[in-house]
Design a protein around this motif. Sequence first.
Motif, PDB file in Angstrom:
ATOM      1  N   ILE A   5      20.170  20.574  -0.908  1.00 58.03           N
ATOM      2  CA  ILE A   5      20.544  19.838   0.305  1.00 58.03           C
ATOM      3  C   ILE A   5      21.084  20.796   1.365  1.00 58.03           C
ATOM      4  O   ILE A   5      20.750  20.682   2.545  1.00 58.03           O
ATOM      5  CB  ILE A   5      21.573  18.728  -0.030  1.00 58.03           C
ATOM      6  N   LYS A   6      21.906  21.771   0.958  1.00 51.90           N
ATOM      7  CA  LYS A   6      22.432  22.765   1.906  1.00 51.90           C
ATOM      8  C   LYS A   6      21.298  23.582   2.523  1.00 51.90           C
ATOM      9  O   LYS A   6      21.287  23.825   3.726  1.00 51.90           O
ATOM     10  CB  LYS A   6      23.420  23.704   1.211  1.00 51.90           C
ATOM     11  N   ALA A  57      16.977  22.871   8.778  1.00 45.55           N
ATOM     12  CA  ALA A  57      16.826  21.919   9.878  1.00 45.55           C
ATOM     13  C   ALA A  57      17.621  22.378  11.098  1.00 45.55           C
ATOM     14  O   ALA A  57      17.119  22.332  12.237  1.00 45.55           O
ATOM     15  CB  ALA A  57      17.276  20.530   9.435  1.00 45.55           C
ATOM     16  N   ILE A  58      18.841  22.829  10.891  1.00 44.96           N
ATOM     17  CA  ILE A  58      19.666  23.318  12.009  1.00 44.96           C
ATOM     18  C   ILE A  58      19.009  24.540  12.654  1.00 44.96           C
ATOM     19  O   ILE A  58      18.931  24.641  13.883  1.00 44.96           O
ATOM     20  CB  ILE A  58      21.097  23.628  11.528  1.00 44.96           C
ATOM     21  N   ILE A  86      18.169  22.687   2.917  1.00 44.72           N
ATOM     22  CA  ILE A  86      17.422  21.811   3.828  1.00 44.72           C
ATOM     23  C   ILE A  86      18.194  21.615   5.133  1.00 44.72           C
ATOM     24  O   ILE A  86      17.612  21.658   6.223  1.00 44.72           O
ATOM     25  CB  ILE A  86      17.103  20.463   3.144  1.00 44.72           C
ATOM     26  N   ILE A  87      19.494  21.405   5.038  1.00 42.31           N
ATOM     27  CA  ILE A  87      20.319  21.212   6.242  1.00 42.31           C
ATOM     28  C   ILE A  87      20.318  22.487   7.095  1.00 42.31           C
ATOM     29  O   ILE A  87      20.144  22.420   8.317  1.00 42.31           O
ATOM     30  CB  ILE A  87      21.746  20.788   5.859  1.00 42.31           C
ATOM     31  N   TYR A  88      20.494  23.656   6.467  1.00 41.78           N
ATOM     32  CA  TYR A  88      20.498  24.917   7.220  1.00 41.78           C
ATOM     33  C   TYR A  88      19.127  25.171   7.866  1.00 41.78           C
ATOM     34  O   TYR A  88      19.047  25.644   8.995  1.00 41.78           O
ATOM     35  CB  TYR A  88      20.886  26.091   6.329  1.00 41.78           C
TER      36      TYR A  88
END
Length: 77
Positions: free
Chosen positions: A6-7, A13-14, A9-11
Motif C-alpha cells: 500500500i505504501k 501515485a504521489i 502504491i501511494i508513493y
Amino acid sequence: MTAILIKVIIYAAIAGFIYFGVRRLWRDFTAPFRAMQGQAGPFPRRPDLNETARPDVIELKRGPDGVYRPPDSGERR
C-alpha cells in the motif's frame, strides 16, 4: 506485506501526480513563448538602424567605473 504494498502504491501515485502536474505547468508556461517564436522569431521587432539618427536618441558611453553615461556628462561626479 500488505502495508508495504500500500505504501509503494501511494508513493507511486504521489510521484505520478507530481510528475504529470509539473509537466503540465511547464507546458502551460512555455506555450506562449513557442507561439511567439513561430510568428516573428525571438524578438518582436528588429532594431532600426536609422533610430540612432533621431535627435531624441542618446548614445551612452561606458565610464571607467563601469556605469553607462551620456558622453557629455564628463567627470562631474
